[in-house]
Design a protein around this motif. Sequence first.
Motif, PDB file in Angstrom:
ATOM      1  N   VAL A 193       0.853  -1.194   0.000  1.00 53.69           N
ATOM      2  CA  VAL A 193       0.000   0.000   0.000  1.00 53.69           C
ATOM      3  C   VAL A 193       0.884   1.237   0.000  1.00 53.69           C
ATOM      4  O   VAL A 193       2.013   1.216   0.495  1.00 53.69           O
ATOM      5  CB  VAL A 193      -0.938   0.026   1.225  1.00 53.69           C
TER       6      VAL A 193
ATOM      7  N   TRP B 269      -2.363   5.186   4.781  1.00 51.46           N
ATOM      8  CA  TRP B 269      -2.311   3.717   4.862  1.00 51.46           C
ATOM      9  C   TRP B 269      -3.279   3.176   5.912  1.00 51.46           C
ATOM     10  O   TRP B 269      -3.810   2.061   5.752  1.00 51.46           O
ATOM     11  CB  TRP B 269      -0.893   3.226   5.131  1.00 51.46           C
TER      12      TRP B 269
ATOM     13  N   THR C 123      -6.570   2.874   4.267  1.00 52.49           N
ATOM     14  CA  THR C 123      -6.531   1.691   3.394  1.00 52.49           C
ATOM     15  C   THR C 123      -6.685   0.424   4.216  1.00 52.49           C
ATOM     16  O   THR C 123      -7.422  -0.500   3.837  1.00 52.49           O
ATOM     17  CB  THR C 123      -5.214   1.661   2.600  1.00 52.49           C
ATOM     18  N   GLN C 124      -5.998   0.373   5.360  1.00 59.82           N
ATOM     19  CA  GLN C 124      -6.099  -0.793   6.243  1.00 59.82           C
ATOM     20  C   GLN C 124      -7.542  -0.992   6.710  1.00 59.82           C
ATOM     21  O   GLN C 124      -8.055  -2.125   6.703  1.00 59.82           O
ATOM     22  CB  GLN C 124      -5.177  -0.614   7.443  1.00 59.82           C
TER      23      GLN C 124
ATOM     24  N   ASN D 237       6.935   1.969  -0.621  1.00 61.77           N
ATOM     25  CA  ASN D 237       5.605   1.715  -0.067  1.00 61.77           C
ATOM     26  C   ASN D 237       5.682   0.913   1.230  1.00 61.77           C
ATOM     27  O   ASN D 237       6.744   0.460   1.642  1.00 61.77           O
ATOM     28  CB  ASN D 237       4.757   0.957  -1.095  1.00 61.77           C
TER      29      ASN D 237
ATOM     30  N   GLY E 137      -5.525   2.949  -2.538  1.00 69.92           N
ATOM     31  CA  GLY E 137      -4.338   2.874  -1.705  1.00 69.92           C
ATOM     32  C   GLY E 137      -3.580   1.574  -1.852  1.00 69.92           C
ATOM     33  O   GLY E 137      -2.387   1.498  -1.510  1.00 69.92           O
ATOM     34  N   VAL E 138      -4.250   0.531  -2.346  1.00 71.47           N
ATOM     35  CA  VAL E 138      -3.582  -0.754  -2.577  1.00 71.47           C
ATOM     36  C   VAL E 138      -2.816  -0.689  -3.894  1.00 71.47           C
ATOM     37  O   VAL E 138      -3.379  -0.338  -4.935  1.00 71.47           O
ATOM     38  CB  VAL E 138      -4.587  -1.916  -2.599  1.00 71.47           C
TER      39      VAL E 138
ATOM     40  N   ASN F 150      -1.254  -7.003  -4.495  1.00 70.46           N
ATOM     41  CA  ASN F 150      -1.366  -8.027  -3.447  1.00 70.46           C
ATOM     42  C   ASN F 150      -0.490  -9.224  -3.778  1.00 70.46           C
ATOM     43  O   ASN F 150      -0.054  -9.388  -4.911  1.00 70.46           O
ATOM     44  CB  ASN F 150      -2.831  -8.454  -3.275  1.00 70.46           C
TER      45      ASN F 150
END
Length: 260
Positions: A143, A148, A151-152, A185, A210-211, A214
């Motif tokens: 992220v 962040w 985003t979390q 990041n 924000g990601v 993955n």
Amino acid sequence: MTGELSPIDKAKFVAAKRAAEFVEDGMRVGLGTGSTAAWLVRCLGEMVREDGLKIRGVPTSTRTADLARDVGIEVISLDEAKWLDLTIDGADEFDSNLSLIKGGGGALLQEKIVATASDQMIVIADAAKEVEHLGSFPLPVEVIPFGWQTTQALIEETMVSMDVMGRQTSLRMNGDRAFVTDEGNHILDLHLGRIGNPRQMAMVLNQIPGVVENGLFIDICDQVVIGYGDGRVEVRDINAGTVSEGRVDFVEDDNLFKDI
């Protein structure tokens, strides 16, 4: 010497040694990141020095780039290579479909870019990395630093509707500071326990603002080379539907072990 290696390290070494046999003269090769991939880089370096193998390597992290140069592999960027013949990398988990969780070493973004820019991806792993369902290993999500925590929170909210066993997330740390990737990041580790639908999970995560990326690698890996502590090696090809077995002999005075 190999006698000083743990069974897990022996398994990683034999997987790397077997995978190195897929590399041919003139290839542009993606070089993975992590402890198993480091064995692969050392094996290829030995082939460059001892056998005159001519390859160009595209590393997936600064750590791998430094090691590749140290062992004599010519290092180029992905932009210079344009496209790769082969990428060989490790994995934190893999299942029967050769879906992967990667990113334990913090290089998942470059690893995914390099792997998808290759004709073929081979994963090297010890047998303990095979799982029935992905998710026991925390899923890394890269992220951007800005916002962040928001985003979390969005990720945790999204996990409520996903087929997972847990929804705890944590910011990866490096000592008392947030871990920073090569791209500047952060990484959130998702402690999910089990991921019921990895394909859906990968798509949903990448829609969250924000990601960046993955650590689920879906339909990317073509073969997995599994090493065992007794020297046995198994190669599974998901496209051909084949499984082959063999053995890699240890050489006690191998130069690869001079720094062990």
